[in-house]
Design an enzyme around this catalytic site. Sequence first.
Site, PDB file in Angstrom:
ATOM      1  N   PHE B 235       0.836  -1.209   0.000  1.00 24.16           N
ATOM      2  CA  PHE B 235       0.000   0.000   0.000  1.00 24.16           C
ATOM      3  C   PHE B 235       0.865   1.250   0.000  1.00 24.16           C
ATOM      4  CE2 PHE B 235      -2.217  -3.271   2.677  1.00 24.16           C
ATOM      5  CZ  PHE B 235      -2.918  -3.810   1.623  1.00 24.16           C
ATOM      6  N   ILE B 463       2.632  -7.835  -5.008  1.00 24.10           N
ATOM      7  CA  ILE B 463       2.442  -7.486  -3.597  1.00 24.10           C
ATOM      8  C   ILE B 463       1.071  -7.949  -3.099  1.00 24.10           C
ATOM      9  CG2 ILE B 463       4.069  -5.597  -3.606  1.00 24.10           C
ATOM     10  CD1 ILE B 463       1.760  -3.648  -3.969  1.00 24.10           C
ATOM     11  N   THR B 465      -1.465  -8.265  -5.473  1.00 23.37           N
ATOM     12  CA  THR B 465      -2.430  -7.707  -6.412  1.00 23.37           C
ATOM     13  C   THR B 465      -2.912  -8.710  -7.436  1.00 23.37           C
ATOM     14  OG1 THR B 465      -0.591  -7.072  -7.793  1.00 23.37           O
ATOM     15  CG2 THR B 465      -1.393  -5.430  -6.242  1.00 23.37           C
ATOM     16  N   GLY B 506       2.237  -0.858 -12.227  1.00 28.44           N
ATOM     17  CA  GLY B 506       2.929  -2.136 -12.371  1.00 28.44           C
ATOM     18  C   GLY B 506       2.522  -2.899 -13.611  1.00 28.44           C
ATOM     19  N   ARG B 582      -8.598  -1.315 -20.273  1.00 28.52           N
ATOM     20  CA  ARG B 582      -8.828  -2.752 -20.370  1.00 28.52           C
ATOM     21  C   ARG B 582      -8.520  -3.444 -19.038  1.00 28.52           C
ATOM     22  NH1 ARG B 582      -5.332  -6.937 -23.494  1.00 28.52           N
ATOM     23  NH2 ARG B 582      -6.814  -8.646 -23.800  1.00 28.52           N
ATOM     24  N   GLN B 592      -9.004  -6.179  -6.373  1.00 27.15           N
ATOM     25  CA  GLN B 592      -8.280  -4.919  -6.135  1.00 27.15           C
ATOM     26  C   GLN B 592      -9.230  -3.749  -5.945  1.00 27.15           C
ATOM     27  OE1 GLN B 592      -4.925  -4.975  -9.204  1.00 27.15           O
ATOM     28  NE2 GLN B 592      -4.106  -3.770  -7.523  1.00 27.15           N
ATOM     29  N   GLY B 656      -4.277   0.643 -15.417  1.00 26.16           N
ATOM     30  CA  GLY B 656      -3.849   0.414 -14.024  1.00 26.16           C
ATOM     31  C   GLY B 656      -4.989   0.639 -13.061  1.00 26.16           C
ATOM     32  N   GLU B 659      -5.039   1.809  -7.442  1.00 23.37           N
ATOM     33  CA  GLU B 659      -5.379   2.819  -6.442  1.00 23.37           C
ATOM     34  C   GLU B 659      -6.738   3.477  -6.608  1.00 23.37           C
ATOM     35  OE1 GLU B 659      -1.105   4.672  -5.458  1.00 23.37           O
ATOM     36  OE2 GLU B 659      -1.357   3.496  -7.259  1.00 23.37           O
TER      37      GLU B 659
END
Lengths: 351, 693
Positions: B235, B463, B465, B506, B582, B592, B656, B659
């Site tokens: 995080f 991590i 994800t 990532g 996508r 997530q 992505g 977050e």
Amino acid sequence: MKPFEFQRATDPSEAVATATADPGTRYLAGGTNLVDHLKLGITAPERLIDITRLPLDGIEELPDGGLRLGAMVRNSDLAAHPQVRSRYPVLSQALLSGASGQLRNAATTGGNLLQRTRCVYFQDVTTPCNKREPGSGCSALGGYTRYHAILGASEHCLAVNPSDMSVALAALDAHVTVLGTDGERSIPVTEFHRLPGDEPNRDTVLEHGDLITAVELPALPAGTRSAYRKVRDRASYAFALVSVAAVVDFEDDGGAGTSAGPPTFGTVRLALGGVAHKPWRATVAEEALRGAPATEENIRQALEAELAQAVPLHDNAFKIPMARNTATAVLRELATGSGTGTPTPENREQP
Amino acid sequence: MTVQHTGTAGQDLERIDGVAKVRGLAPYAYEHQVDNPLYLHPLQATISRGRIETIDTTQAQAAPGVVAVMTHLDAPRLAGTDDAELAILQSPAVGFRGQFIGAVLAETPEAARAAAALVRVEYTEEPHEAELRADRDDLYAPEQVNAGFPTDTRDGDPESAIAAAQVVVDQTYTTPFEHNNPMEPHTTVAQWVGDELVLHDSTQGVHPVRQTLAPVFGIAPEKIRVIAPNVGGGFGSKGVPHAHVVLTAMAAQRSNGRPVKYALTRQQMFFLAGYRTPTIQHVRLGADASGQLSGIIHDVIEQTSRIKEFAEQTAVPARMMYAAENRATSHRVAKLDVPVPSWMRAPGECPGMFGPEVAMDELAEACGIDPIELRVLNEPDIDPESGKPFASRHLVECLREGARRFGWADRDPQPRSRLVDGWYTGTGVASSTYPARRQTGNTARIRHDRAGRYSVQIGAVDIGTGAWTALTQIAAEALGCNAADIDLQIGDTDFPVATVAGGSTGTTSWGAAIIAAAQAFRDRHGDQPAVGAHAEGEAGENPAAQEYALHSFGAQFAEVQVHADTGEIRVSRMLGVFSAGRIINPRTARSQFLGGMTMGLGMALHENSVMDPRFGMIVNHDFAEYHIPTNADVRDMEAVWLDEVDEHAGKLGARGIGEIGIVGAAAAIANAAYHATGIRVRDLPLTADRFLA
């Protein structure tokens, strides 16, 4: 943590004799509080006596209709016991509102009575704390006090007792059976925990070496209703901001919800949690409500009279209206038999 | 080569690391078997500012099982001390309470901890300051804020626009000190093998750890190997190496070649692993009676550590979110004697979409219009900040789709108008956004191991994800094979260089490198490669970023219940609708998004690191007192996304998702709490006492 000697008790009297003779000895039961304290350096005993194998894990009916709860009965088993659930719902609900399933599986009845405050300063050995280190000062004075006392505190300590179970036991007028070197004695739960005064290091009236062997619940008159309500900062796994245990009966014995209006209280036994160094029996409110019609106004006034003695701290003035409102809601619901709001909708742990 | 979006990416593949994880067979940093390890327990300062005068380690040295005690008096000298957070044990100076001032090395963790308690330290204490207040006279403007954004921006004359506006919202909102608290604590296992340092580290980036530590120890980056196949959450707090990595590696210089293991305790994580600064946000909005914004001002006050600056970019989203001709933002920072803040769960956007999105709710009410319509009305045609067109801006679709799914049309806008079984019930909405960046500096290597099987190597880190799975899918699609034919190898600096698992970059950044490697592989070896054929590929910048503003968007909906007697607040329903390009794997993506929304729920109702300024210390420093949501707090929660491919987001078409799930969630909940109760709380967290009557 400091190395310690570990031994397993096979006989209660032997354990008491050993512990009494050695101030560095502590009993180990579920370990859910003590092991944390060992890691954090809050306590550093020379010897631990594991008492979990003692034959103290039974629940028996007493001749007078009460229940005797062995000190080693696990919180989960106690909460799930059919007699406890049906006759003492306040106790079952209190137990299930505490900690987590895993912790309740380990924690014992005797250990729960002895769990120590969660005051953040008590738990951090780098800050002064009179409870941990007598005479070092109280860091909560002028510090973070959201979870601290509004009743019965002293200049030496503002901490609260964190137990849910003990609040229910106080409202039930339960007794703690204690084995000392002079034999067994019985202590009312209401006198078992202490107010801090100038000895905040002493949570209870126990002497070193005393071993809790049982808790006795008195028989309750027919028609008695009871409930526990815990208000906390999240839906589960949090200590109480305020909690309420109520055990009531009604003069007209039918209680509730008749078209004739609210029922009339008989005996009211009310204990507040999260507000003091011990479960707080609300005797002023109890007295005011005995024989009084269970109206919203009467209940609220009784609680306001009780809480008139409260002394709020920097972060916890809200506990006064919160305790008043919560206790009012619990008594209202017991009087009307409505029960809505007692188990919060998401509290799936309620039986 | 064009990547066909009909391949394995996009499929609902189970986590390929899932079975090993639930069986306990996937090693995390502390669990790697090393020979004959020593265990470290740190010494920490108990003052907030000053210097160590004496440090007596005699008793600790003599304690059973102790091999060494290291302090500033005898610790190895570091080659690089520019980063004051990492330059530990180099002087007697103390910069914050809890800072490392030494370490005990022992044969067991218990022995190390017991001995650490025997060290006696005397300090000369200097006055410290640890309380962030808006009225401090020493607030300053940093040169820039995190991620290189300008500290202040100004377009037009927002003060005059707001002064002349028909409707004005002028309020201050605050978010508290918050700690990342991944479930796996920060952990390092360090061993020097000759002149090489080997680290098993719980990190979001193996190459970033190597790059950061090389100058600290004065060795070439290639002399440091970092291994991290599985990481239990970061995080942001594991995005850069913190001082514990340096401490452990230093201790391993004093261990006669034995490996040294150190996992922070939960309590230590509140001092040493980064955190989110508290923010004080002054938001001013000016609009005409219809709700059309003419001015937006977002002024933020926050803190950093006196020993090292980290200035969160809190006001950045206000620069691009809504159309208003006149806009200004600013950041002012206090330097305090506190631990060093760092990245935490959408730094910038997460706190920065709290104040403004509650202010938008207040503006909607003041204008008498629906909060969704207010946002639609102020939808910009182009990015207000850069003037570029948005590559993809589907905020309105997210809001509309969310409204449809959530049953928004039936909402009575009147606050405190629904009492359900003793609970005041209300609903709220907020927008979400997060920038879509691609990191440069990623390389992947592909090798044809045996007929039809390919190993794909990159120093990426999963991590938690789902990167193991998503990168496997991307590689399979790029090579035109099945996911089962890919042997993905990540989490090791022995693999080609990769950037941090952070900033929601990532999957897209590493994925671009994998696609480039696949292209190079096919270019060189064709469709019938020999066994042993291999190729590397490196991903450059996304050229579309020059022409377009690349952001993801979302809409957060919440239903909140507040108990009429006790004030208890619960989130009974949450819905997030996201536009993030996508989606590579819907299963891990959903996790997530839900994880982000759950963290948003925690931010809204629970999380609050309580600073006692007298001690300069977070006092509620464990999981019993620092609350995050429990299962019972997370009730009906749903995350959905628009079906889209962002043609400007590279060949992958993805932007992505790490977050955006948290952004806006707290504002939606605060807005719902207002609708439920008629009580507007502008300070997080929203606790029962704020709603008591």
